[in-house]
Design a protein around this motif. Structure first.
Motif, PDB file in Angstrom:
ATOM      1  N   THR A   1      -9.570   4.329  -9.339  1.00  0.00           N
ATOM      2  CA  THR A   1      -9.332   4.481  -7.897  1.00  0.00           C
ATOM      3  C   THR A   1      -8.034   5.230  -7.634  1.00  0.00           C
ATOM      4  OG1 THR A   1     -10.566   2.467  -7.370  1.00  0.00           O
ATOM      5  CG2 THR A   1      -8.947   3.205  -5.757  1.00  0.00           C
ATOM      6  N   LEU A   2      -6.971   4.849  -8.349  1.00  0.00           N
ATOM      7  CA  LEU A   2      -5.678   5.503  -8.170  1.00  0.00           C
ATOM      8  C   LEU A   2      -5.728   6.957  -8.606  1.00  0.00           C
ATOM      9  CD1 LEU A   2      -2.690   5.468  -7.474  1.00  0.00           C
ATOM     10  CD2 LEU A   2      -2.242   4.536  -9.762  1.00  0.00           C
TER      11      LEU A   2
ATOM     12  N   GLU B   1       0.825  -1.208   0.000  1.00  0.00           N
ATOM     13  CA  GLU B   1       0.000   0.000   0.000  1.00  0.00           C
ATOM     14  C   GLU B   1       0.860   1.260   0.000  1.00  0.00           C
ATOM     15  OE1 GLU B   1      -3.049   0.813  -0.285  1.00  0.00           O
ATOM     16  OE2 GLU B   1      -4.232  -0.997  -0.024  1.00  0.00           O
TER      17      GLU B   1
ATOM     18  N   TYR C   1       1.318   3.787  -2.887  1.00  0.00           N
ATOM     19  CA  TYR C   1       0.344   4.807  -3.272  1.00  0.00           C
ATOM     20  C   TYR C   1       0.281   5.968  -2.285  1.00  0.00           C
ATOM     21  CZ  TYR C   1      -0.669   0.825  -6.179  1.00  0.00           C
ATOM     22  OH  TYR C   1      -0.532  -0.215  -7.049  1.00  0.00           O
ATOM     23  N   ASP C   2       1.167   5.971  -1.311  1.00  0.00           N
ATOM     24  CA  ASP C   2       1.285   7.110  -0.400  1.00  0.00           C
ATOM     25  C   ASP C   2       2.388   8.018  -0.928  1.00  0.00           C
ATOM     26  OD1 ASP C   2      -0.703   6.105   1.217  1.00  0.00           O
ATOM     27  OD2 ASP C   2       0.704   4.993   2.483  1.00  0.00           O
TER      28      ASP C   2
ATOM     29  N   LEU D   1      -5.398  -2.016  -5.227  1.00  0.00           N
ATOM     30  CA  LEU D   1      -6.288  -0.893  -5.495  1.00  0.00           C
ATOM     31  C   LEU D   1      -7.692  -1.431  -5.757  1.00  0.00           C
ATOM     32  CD1 LEU D   1      -3.901   1.012  -7.900  1.00  0.00           C
ATOM     33  CD2 LEU D   1      -4.680   1.903  -5.700  1.00  0.00           C
TER      34      LEU D   1
ATOM     35  N   LYS E   1      -8.276   8.985  -8.786  1.00  0.00           N
ATOM     36  CA  LYS E   1      -9.048   9.780  -7.818  1.00  0.00           C
ATOM     37  C   LYS E   1      -8.217  10.078  -6.571  1.00  0.00           C
ATOM     38  CE  LYS E   1     -13.732   8.379  -9.177  1.00  0.00           C
ATOM     39  NZ  LYS E   1     -14.953   7.641  -8.785  1.00  0.00           N
ATOM     40  N   ARG E   2      -7.464   9.092  -6.109  1.00  0.00           N
ATOM     41  CA  ARG E   2      -6.637   9.291  -4.924  1.00  0.00           C
ATOM     42  C   ARG E   2      -5.553  10.338  -5.190  1.00  0.00           C
ATOM     43  NH1 ARG E   2      -3.921   4.158  -1.902  1.00  0.00           N
ATOM     44  NH2 ARG E   2      -6.132   3.569  -1.956  1.00  0.00           N
TER      45      ARG E   2
ATOM     46  N   ASP F   1     -12.975   0.852  -8.662  1.00  0.00           N
ATOM     47  CA  ASP F   1     -13.959   1.919  -8.526  1.00  0.00           C
ATOM     48  C   ASP F   1     -15.309   1.388  -9.014  1.00  0.00           C
ATOM     49  OD1 ASP F   1     -14.515   5.010  -8.332  1.00  0.00           O
ATOM     50  OD2 ASP F   1     -15.313   4.364 -10.267  1.00  0.00           O
TER      51      ASP F   1
END
Length: 569
Positions: free
Chosen positions: A123-124, A32, A35-36, A356, A126-127, A359
């Motif tokens: 999803t990515l 995870e 993606y930070d 991920l 949007k993040r 969506d």
């Protein structure tokens, strides 16, 4: 227990051994963190390219052969495997190493899962956008081609997915194989007012007018950002000219400089080139034009973790290339002060579907788009007991499968298949469905042909393609791979002069005779009015006959002068 079940059991055991007792397990646990990504600066650019119409997550094997020759030997992007990892400081046997290389591919793919898929991309994106106010999402092209549904809907499925994803700016290449009329129908229809289709290097053949806007000027957090489009410059050569008979293409270096200057004059503080040139061309171009801050590159499918910084008369230009198949999103965070790029941070972010969540809105859209074709897509053709892939300078195993089918079904001793870089990967034990076959073959000119060629003509074909791939001047490269050859052995000296690279041509044990004629099967002719079965029909018939692919060894040329080349794993 059947042989097939035994193979699957061994594969599962190998995957388990790969994960346990290695750094892979730790990398999977903290995946995870990929993606930070800390936010930096005042302008965010998100870059997607060469998705080749893959709406769902897939397996995709990176190349084990990407030879650099002459001045590009040992240089980015011509690094593979361990050489690539060392260059960029990526730890081996990690999730990132799997994303970037073909090392331990089968075992790593079973551990880390599939990549890409527009619902996971959504999803990515949007993040990333939630953290980067006003960021732009740009698409480098090759989005409307590469799948069965894109072919059957004339790219309508991809257009709807792009709109839902929130693409801001786009350029093109394989899009043009739908024909000029269809491209304009989309650009002037659903894209209008939503997605800017830009291409400074596409002109009308009569008066040299712009077919598309040369660039889009957008404001991001008070900063004026220009995105200049650079469509694939060799479209009428690499693909059928008759699809775009009234348009001309080219690199157009001088026009690009004028476009950069015009964008700056219009107030642009950050200027990016959204390019489908291929990375070698982009590297040369970056050294020759001024005022370009970054090239967001595509076409050659090179997954490059960090930009190459190129010096030129105006300062420096960052050159990136963002991989393919929806496997990566390039994230360029910029600090723009006044009228220049002051500093930056870049991340090439792999899209792992198991990290991920999909969506829901995008997944519902995709499910609806695919529903009418489900039965055709899911038709089982055969089961493979070996990894099937395409991507590398020479034959991949899926290329070999196509070549073998052409030779068997058309009763020819030799077959040619184009050196395309798109196409998904199938793992051992998986079923080759009609969808997976069309991932390799879905084009608008798929007809199979049988030609009678002399040995001299065959050599000339191979020499011509080899020059396209290994010419020391990037402006004479078109970014594909070597034509795939079945039934024919040869040696290749990539750094030799044009006309002298192809040597020792043999059909079996017999030397190929220059004056003798041979029957050669092939497909994807760029000539107009070609008749023949679509290649997927021929290969599907062969697979149904075979039912199981038990062994498959890609035919490779004997390389001369390439020992210790870091583009060879």
């Amino acid at each position: 227990m059947s042989r097939r079940e035994f193979v699957r059991l061994l594969a599962a055991a190998a995957a388990a051994r790969f994960a346990l007792g290695s750094k892979a397990a730790l990398a999977d646990a903290d995946g995870e963190r990929l993606y930070d990504i800390p936010v930096y600066g005042n302008v965010g650019l998100l870059h997607l390219t060469d998705t080749h119409a893959q709406l769902l997550p897939i397996y995709y094997r990176e190349p084990s052969v990407n030879l650099g020759v002459h001045g590009s030997r040992g240089q980015v992007p011509h690094l593979v495997g361990e050489a690539l990892l060392r260059h960029f400081g990526v730890p081996p046997r990690t999730r990132q190493a799997h994303a970037l290389t073909s090392l331990d591919f089968e075992q790593a793919a079973r551990v880390y899962g599939k990549v890409g898929g527009y619902a996971h991309l959504a999803t990515l994106v949007k993040r990333l956008r939630a953290a980067r106010k006003g960021s732009l999402l740009v698409d480098g092209g090759d989005s409307w081609q590469g799948s069965a549904t894109a072919l059957w809907t004339r790219a309508q499925d991809m257009v709807e997915a792009q709109l839902a994803l929130g693409v801001d700016v786009m350029t093109g290449h394989w899009e043009f194989t739908l024909g000029a009329e269809r491209v304009l129908e989309i650009v002037d229809g659903p894209f209008k007012g939503r997605i800017d289709f830009v291409a400074q290097n596409v002109k009308t053949a009569d008066f040299g007018d712009d077919v598309f806007a040369p660039y889009a000027l957008r404001e991001v957090n008070g900063v004026a950002v220009a995105i200049i489009g650079q469509a694939f410059p060799y479209t009428p050569i690499a693909n059928p000219r008759h699809f775009v008979p009234d348009w001309t293409f080219g690199i157009r270096e001088d026009e690009l400089q004028r476009t950069i200057d015009a964008a700056r004059k219009a107030g642009a503080q950050l200027v990016a080139l959204l390019s489908h040139n291929g990375m070698d061309v982009d590297l040369k171009l970056a050294a020759r034009v001024r005022g370009l801050d970054v090239i967001l590159g595509g076409h050659t499918h090179d997954a490059v973790p960090q930009p190459v910084v190129v010096r030129n008369a105006g300062g420096v230009t960052l050159v990136t290339n963002g991989g393919s198949s929806g496997k990566f999103v390039g994230v360029l965070d910029c600090e723009v002060r006044g009228a220049r790029l002051h500093s930056w941070r870049y991340h090439l972010v792999p899209v792992f579907a198991n990290l991920l969540p999909a969506d829901s809105a995008m997944q519902a859209l995709i499910d609806g788009l695919r529903a009418p074709f489900r039965e055709q897509l899911d038709e089982p053709l055969a089961v493979t007991e070996t990894t099937l892939y395409r991507r590398g300078n020479f034959n991949g195993s899926f290329d070999q499968l196509i070549l073998d089918a052409l030779m068997r079904q058309l009763d020819t001793p030799i077959a040619f298949s184009p050196g395309f870089r798109w196409g998904t990967t199938v793992l051992p034990g998986e079923t080759i469905t009609m969808e997976r076959l069309l991932d390799q073959t879905a084009i608008t000119y798929p007809q199979v042909t049988v030609s009678t060629l002399t040995g001299e003509q065959i050599k000339a074909v191979l020499e011509d393609v080899a020059d396209n791939l290994f010419n020391p001047d990037p402006y004479y490269q078109q970014g594909g791979d070597m034509v795939r050859v079945g039934g024919l052995g040869y040696a290749l000296a990539p750094e030799a002069e044009m006309g002298h690279r192809i040597r020792d041509l043999r059909l079996g044990a017999e030397p190929l005779r220059a004056d003798k004629t041979y029957r050669v099967a092939g497909w994807a002719s760029v000539a107009p009015n070609v008749e023949g079965e679509p290649v997927w029909a021929v290969v599907a018939r062969d697979l149904r006959d075979r039912k199981s692919i038990t062994s498959l060894k890609p035919e490779q040329p004997r390389l001369i002068g390439m020992s210790n080349n870091p583009g060879l794993s």
